[in-house]
Design an enzyme around this catalytic site. Structure first.
Site, mmCIF file in Angstrom:
data_model
loop_
_atom_site.group_PDB
_atom_site.id
_atom_site.type_symbol
_atom_site.label_atom_id
_atom_site.label_comp_id
_atom_site.label_asym_id
_atom_site.label_seq_id
_atom_site.Cartn_x
_atom_site.Cartn_y
_atom_site.Cartn_z
ATOM 1 N N SER A 72 1.523 -0.654 -8.810
ATOM 2 C CA SER A 72 2.385 0.441 -8.482
ATOM 3 C C SER A 72 2.717 1.058 -9.703
ATOM 4 O O SER A 72 1.861 1.733 -10.510
ATOM 5 C CB SER A 72 3.587 -0.289 -8.120
ATOM 6 O OG SER A 72 4.432 0.601 -7.586
ATOM 7 N N TRP A 113 6.790 -2.011 -10.312
ATOM 8 C CA TRP A 113 8.245 -1.941 -10.686
ATOM 9 C C TRP A 113 9.097 -2.857 -10.114
ATOM 10 O O TRP A 113 8.860 -3.281 -9.095
ATOM 11 C CB TRP A 113 8.595 -0.565 -10.197
ATOM 12 C CG TRP A 113 10.077 -0.115 -9.887
ATOM 13 C CD1 TRP A 113 11.002 -0.031 -10.850
ATOM 14 C CD2 TRP A 113 10.959 -0.151 -8.682
ATOM 15 N NE1 TRP A 113 12.286 0.337 -10.420
ATOM 16 C CE2 TRP A 113 12.198 0.101 -8.971
ATOM 17 C CE3 TRP A 113 10.389 -0.410 -7.190
ATOM 18 C CZ2 TRP A 113 13.082 0.192 -7.966
ATOM 19 C CZ3 TRP A 113 11.305 -0.501 -6.391
ATOM 20 C CH2 TRP A 113 12.807 -0.066 -6.773
ATOM 21 N N ASP A 170 0.417 2.017 3.483
ATOM 22 C CA ASP A 170 1.233 1.931 2.182
ATOM 23 C C ASP A 170 2.316 2.974 2.390
ATOM 24 O O ASP A 170 2.133 4.301 2.423
ATOM 25 C CB ASP A 170 0.743 2.194 0.802
ATOM 26 C CG ASP A 170 1.585 2.029 -0.407
ATOM 27 O OD1 ASP A 170 2.967 1.903 -0.027
ATOM 28 O OD2 ASP A 170 0.963 1.378 -1.335
ATOM 29 N N HIS A 221 1.780 -1.700 0.520
ATOM 30 C CA HIS A 221 2.236 -1.631 -0.960
ATOM 31 C C HIS A 221 1.681 -3.114 -1.673
ATOM 32 O O HIS A 221 1.390 -3.249 -2.702
ATOM 33 C CB HIS A 221 3.495 -1.290 -1.220
ATOM 34 C CG HIS A 221 3.651 -0.644 -2.520
ATOM 35 N ND1 HIS A 221 3.032 0.418 -2.981
ATOM 36 C CD2 HIS A 221 4.515 -0.787 -3.620
ATOM 37 C CE1 HIS A 221 3.097 0.555 -4.353
ATOM 38 N NE2 HIS A 221 4.319 -0.197 -4.869
#
Length: 272
Positions: free
Chosen positions: A95, A29, A223, A252
């Site tokens: 993600s 994203w 994360d 992440h």
């Protein structure tokens, strides 16, 4: 290079390098396909074809006012694979791209796909509901969207250290952090907001249970954006032929902070 989606005529940008078995990279994203800069040279050197998509609203692709729902974005991915007539594809995502890949397989089948690798994927289901009490409350998701609308530069900057788990001593330079922030800010604000909202509301539980291809999950235990207990540890339990590898000191952004290990693990998975 560009192609036009069959769904609504949106023009999407893609890159296509090398020959051999195709790996299609699906970015996370708010990030363009440039995020895979530490993966592409590695896999080219190992004889793979690397295809990278800029999703709508990202990178050099068109910025339409609609089409940011997960189904349409999955159809965009299908459009690229069919446009290039790719076969025996390995899908690699990060993600929110994980939800797109899973939904692509649910809507278009696995005839063209042999394996899937997902990094820090936003599956199975993020939103808190009656049958998903472990999820994120809707008001917190809306608060994040409000922060993005108000000052997304600050939002990305404030989260940049935890994104790469720098508190764990990961070797990520300030230049790398600044680059990822700029990449995120290059995405249209409409796409930033709508893809975030749609990803949070996308329930992939039934899609995962129906998968027939081998799946590799890579996730950082540190994360904070997509906690592993909410995502990959649940996903591996409900997905046939799935295996999870946990990175104890990764956040992440493991595709960058742990690029060498990520690349090696994906390569081993492909060859297994």
């Amino acid at each position: 290079m560009y192609f036009t989606t069959p769904t609504d005529g949106t023009t999407l940008a893609y890159e296509d390098y090398g020959t051999g078995t195709p790996i299609v990279f699906v970015a996370g994203w708010s990030l363009p396909s440039d995020m895979w800069e530490r993966q592409v040279p590695f896999f080219l050197d190992h004889g793979y074809r690397c295809v990278l998509l800029d999703r709508r609203g990202h990178g050099r692709s068109d910025r339409p006012t609609s089409g940011y729902d997960t189904d349409t974005r999955a159809d965009d991915l299908a459009g690229l694979i069919e446009h290039l007539d790719l076969r025996d594809v390995i899908l690699v995502s990060h993600s929110g791209g994980g939800a797109e890949v899973v939904r692509y397989l649910a809507r278009h089948g696995a005839d063209r796909v042999q394996r899937v690798a997902m990094l820090a994927a936003t599956v199975p289901f993020l939103l808190q509901t009656e049958d998903n009490p472990i999820g994120i409350p809707g008001e917190l998701i809306e608060a994040t969207l409000t922060d993005l609308k108000t000052d997304r530069a600050r939002w990305f900057t404030d989260l940049s250290q935890s994104y790469f788990a720098t508190h764990m001593g990961t070797r990520v330079t300030p230049a790398t952090i600044d680059t990822e922030i700029r990449r995120s800010l290059s995405t249209s604000i409409v796409s930033t907001i709508e893809v975030q909202r749609e990803t949070a509301h996308t329930d992939c539980r039934a899609d995962l249970a129906a998968l027939t291809v081998p799946v590799l999950l890579l996730h950082g235990v540190q994360d904070q954006q997509m906690p592993i207990d909410l995502t990959s540890r649940r996903t591996v339990e409900m997905t046939p032929n799935a295996v999870l590898k946990e990175y104890l000191d990764a956040g992440h952004g493991l595709y960058s902070s742990h690029a060498a290990q990520v690349n090696a693990d994906i390569l081993d998975f492909i060859k297994s």
